[in-house]
Design an enzyme around this catalytic site. Structure first.
Site, short mmCIF file in Angstrom:
data_model
loop_
_atom_site.label_atom_id
_atom_site.label_comp_id
_atom_site.label_asym_id
_atom_site.label_seq_id
_atom_site.Cartn_x
_atom_site.Cartn_y
_atom_site.Cartn_z
N LYS A 93 0.85 -1.19 0.00
CA LYS A 93 0.00 0.00 0.00
C LYS A 93 0.89 1.25 0.00
CE LYS A 93 -4.55 0.44 1.98
NZ LYS A 93 -5.57 -0.01 2.91
N GLU A 109 -19.79 -6.09 9.83
CA GLU A 109 -20.79 -5.33 10.59
C GLU A 109 -21.87 -6.24 11.17
OE1 GLU A 109 -19.56 -4.44 7.65
OE2 GLU A 109 -18.66 -2.48 7.99
N ARG A 114 -26.08 -3.10 6.48
CA ARG A 114 -26.04 -4.55 6.28
C ARG A 114 -26.45 -5.34 7.51
NH1 ARG A 114 -20.46 -6.05 3.48
NH2 ARG A 114 -21.42 -5.21 1.66
C1 LIG Z 1 -19.23 -2.79 4.57
C2 LIG Z 1 -18.05 -1.85 4.60
N1 LIG Z 1 -17.44 -1.58 5.77
C3 LIG Z 1 -16.39 -0.73 5.81
C4 LIG Z 1 -15.92 -0.15 4.67
C5 LIG Z 1 -14.79 0.87 4.73
N2 LIG Z 1 -13.59 0.40 4.03
C6 LIG Z 1 -13.27 0.83 2.80
S1 LIG Z 1 -11.88 0.16 2.23
C7 LIG Z 1 -11.65 -0.71 3.64
C8 LIG Z 1 -10.44 -1.57 3.80
C9 LIG Z 1 -10.38 -2.60 2.75
O1 LIG Z 1 -9.21 -3.33 2.91
P1 LIG Z 1 -8.71 -4.21 1.72
O2 LIG Z 1 -9.86 -4.95 1.14
O3 LIG Z 1 -7.57 -5.01 2.20
O4 LIG Z 1 -8.27 -3.16 0.62
P2 LIG Z 1 -6.98 -2.19 0.61
O5 LIG Z 1 -7.51 -0.81 0.84
O6 LIG Z 1 -6.05 -2.64 1.68
O7 LIG Z 1 -6.43 -2.33 -0.73
C10 LIG Z 1 -12.66 -0.47 4.55
C11 LIG Z 1 -12.76 -1.04 5.90
C12 LIG Z 1 -16.59 -0.46 3.47
N3 LIG Z 1 -16.22 0.10 2.31
N4 LIG Z 1 -17.63 -1.31 3.45
#
Ligand SMILES: Cc1ncc(C[n+]2csc(CCOP(=O)(O)OP(=O)(O)O)c2C)c(N)n1
Length: 620
Positions: free
Chosen positions: A280, A364, A392
């Site tokens: 990242k 969630e 959700r």
């Molecule tokens: C249901 C839900 N909860 C929380 C989020 C907030 N959120 C957006 S990106 C993310 C992290 C995702 O991590 P990853 O899939 O590893 O992707 P990365 O950003 O590390 O590439 C979160 C928690 C979301 N988009 N949807």
């Protein structure tokens, strides 16, 4: 600039192989430059540059389908599909969305924003293809964070039975927004570990042999190329045990290796996981060193990495401090986040009370039932969550918390219009979906002091409570008005006659403006801060009906099922002689844009509300 030669999907295939690393650097420079001016998701996008390039080299768009999970990391995909010019309008009203949007491009095949949907949607595409006798590829790209979501697990369970090609790219950077948590994360860490990097072995051979016709040939070729595809190996056995084919891990910044891996994956007649390791924030030191801070950013100075606008105290910050203060007095208080510790302000609590803090991953639904269990076990759980993500967990709130009347407190952050993340992130449904659950108390503070008072109130209340508050800077409006909070009772701000303005939560701002404007034209309205959406203050409505001819409700939520509906019902059911006018957002999905622009466009300003009031009185 090589980037100048890329103006539509598949143009990247004309770039000479030796120029691809330069193109990757140009893309990174482009992203840093643009996001520093518009704001947006930075760290995740810097991590997926080569991965996206390799996918665009390996697949044909739009026939092949790339299904992005969350979708916040799809900026390079947008760049490679003819949307370079639109980056100046990223996330602005009328401009390009920060997430994949089918209406924006035929290369965006599924709209996203919330996490963990990509494997389900991708599998749907696979079955639709197979039933139609199609031959296109379907690729779901999911992060290690998103893989912690229950929906992704349900989808994997289903995908394991699939007997046709379905490629699941696991983009593993060991981070959700914060460091990833839980068993999935440990599993992936194990796979990534030292002993994972071995030469080809029997298990890989068995994976490769599943490739019809070509399998044996590839195995022998790979064995010949001693250092060729070195990272094809055994450790994905956990996935293999589930019935999924596993390939990897592969360096997600090595385009050549990625393309080779996709070539193999394309030949499988199964669901195949391609495990890709990325970093990242790659290519921009401030983001690489602090990926959490650079997950979603407002405009920043590229040299220092610091935000351009001075930060203001937010409701999140007020919650963050208050919960720590309360927890230091009351050891029953525990806090839960679904992978949003920093966004919801719980990092401070995590540091001070590590044993009473729970990050459950992007889960969630689990968070809510887990909170119900904590409450049944005698604790006082506070689940801090963004309004749109709590959507959700509707059934868990109803089934596990409310039927049993368990004292769980829902701290609903980012409620109302949140702005630039658009449709999927606007917090404009919670007044409705929380409101209709029997036994749920729903409150919203008018200002920062009231948020703290409501938290104290919720702590003393023995049942489920939701407190909803907006994104952004706190308000100190009417801070001299601080009547004690009594269950189900509203707070009088100004007493008058004619029109009674009844606001809930942050919409006191619009209510106060409406009040001032009516005053300025010689009227003497009342202004009331409802405090409770549910239960609605029926006693107050009876009093107002005696002195007023009109009740104007104001709420930053869709109209259906919210506060205004409660007031209308109370009036109807009790036969009060008063007309009710509901001002709210329309029953629509609200796209991305600046908050004030959106409020204007969707009729949520004092002037638009007065117009509605006037037309109800026949004043044009
Ligand atoms: C249901 C839900 N909860 C929380 C989020 C907030 N959120 C957006 S990106 C993310 C992290 C995702 O991590 P990853 O899939 O590893 O992707 P990365 O950003 O590390 O590439 C979160 C928690 C979301 N988009 N949807």
């Amino acid at each position: 600039m090589i980037l100048d030669t890329i103006n539509k999907a598949n143009d990247i295939k004309n770039v000479p192989i030796e120029d691809l690393p330069r193109l990757a650097s140009e893309i990174r420079e482009f992203l840093i430059d643009h996001i520093s001016r518009t704001g947006g998701h930075l760290a995740s996008n810097l991590g997926t540059v080569e991965l996206t390039m390799a996918m665009h080299l390996s697949f044909d768009l739009p026939e092949d389908k790339l299904v992005w999970d969350v979708g916040h990391q799809a900026y390079t995909h947008k760049l490679l599909t003819g949307r370079k010019e639109e980056f100046d309008t990223l996330r602005q009203f009328g401009g390009m969305s920060g997430f994949p949007k089918r209406r924006e491009s035929d290369c965006d095949c599924f709209d996203t924003g919330h996490s963990s949907t990509s494997i389900s949607a991708g599998l749907g595409y696979v079955k639709a293809r197979d039933l139609a006798g199609g031959t296109n590829y379907v690729v779901s790209i999911i992060g290690d964070g998103a893989l912690t979501g229950g929906l992704a697990m349900e989808a994997l369970n289903n995908a394991a039975e699939n007997k046709s090609n379905f490629i699941i790219v696991l983009n593993d950077n060991n981070m959700s927004i914060s460091p990833n948590v839980g068993a999935i994360s440990s599993l992936l860490t194990g796979i990534r570990g030292d002993n994972a990097y071995r030469d080809i072995n029997d298990n890989v051979k068995s994976s490769l042999k599943k490739i019809p016709v070509y399998g044996d040939k590839i195995v022998s070729q790979v064995q010949k190329a001693k250092s060729g595809i070195k990272q094809l190996f055994l450790p994905g056995m956990k996935f293999e045990d589930m019935g999924l084919t596993y390939l990897g891990p592969v360096d997600g910044h090595d385009i050549g290796k990625l393309c080779k891996m996709f070539k193999i994956a394309k030949k499988m007649n199964t669901s195949v996981i391609v495990h890709v390791i990325t970093e990242k924030g790659r290519g921009y030191e401030p983001a690489r060193l602090r990926p959490e801070r650079f997950h979603g950013v407002s405009p920043f100075d590229v040299t220092t990495g610091k935000p351009i606008a001075a930060s203001k105290t937010t409701y999140t910050e007020v919650f963050s401090r208050k919960i720590c203060e309360m927890a230091s007095r009351d050891n029953k208080i525990v806090a839960i986040t679904a992978s949003m510790a920093s966004g919801t302000g719980l990092t401070r609590f995590q540091k001070r009370f590590p044993l009473r803090f729970f990050d459950v991953g992007i889960a969630e639904e689990h968070a809510v039932t887990f909170a119900a269990g904590l409450a049944a076990g005698g604790l006082k759980p506070y689940f801090a969550v963004y309004s749109s993500f709590l959507q959700r967990a509707f059934d868990e709130i109803l089934h596990d918390v409310c039927i049993q009347q368990l004292p769980v407190v829902f701290m609903i952050d980012r409620a109302g219009i949140v702005g630039s993340d658009g449709e999927t992130h606007q917090g404009i449904f919670d007044y409705s979906y929380m409101n209709i659950i029997p036994g749920m108390t729903v409150m919203a503070p008018k200002n920062r002091l009231e948020l703290m008072d409501m938290m104290e109130f919720a702590n003393s209340y023995d049942g489920p409570v939701a407190i909803r508050y907006p994104r952004g800077a706190v308000s100190d409006i009417f801070s001299d008005f601080k009547e004690e909070i009594c269950y189900g009772r509203a707070e009088h701000i100004y007493d008058g006659e004619g029109t009674a303005i009844l606001t809930i939560g942050a919409s006191i701002e619009e209510g106060a403006q409406v009040y001032d404007k009516l005053k300025a034209r010689g009227e003497n309205p009342s202004l009331i801060n409802a405090r409770f959406e549910n239960p609605v203050d029926t006693q107050l409505i009876a009093e107002l009906a005696a002195k007023h001819d009109r009740l104007l409700t104001i709420e930053e939520n869709i109209g259906a099922g919210g506060f205004g509906m409660n007031v209308l019902r109370a009036v109807n059911e009790n036969g009060y002689d008063i007309k009710v006018i509901n001002a709210s957002l329309p029953d629509e999905y609200i796209p991305h844009g600046g908050v004030s622009k959106l409020k204007e466009a969707y009729g949520f300003t004092a002037d638009a509300i007065i117009e509605k009031l006037d037309s109800s009185r026949g004043i044009l």
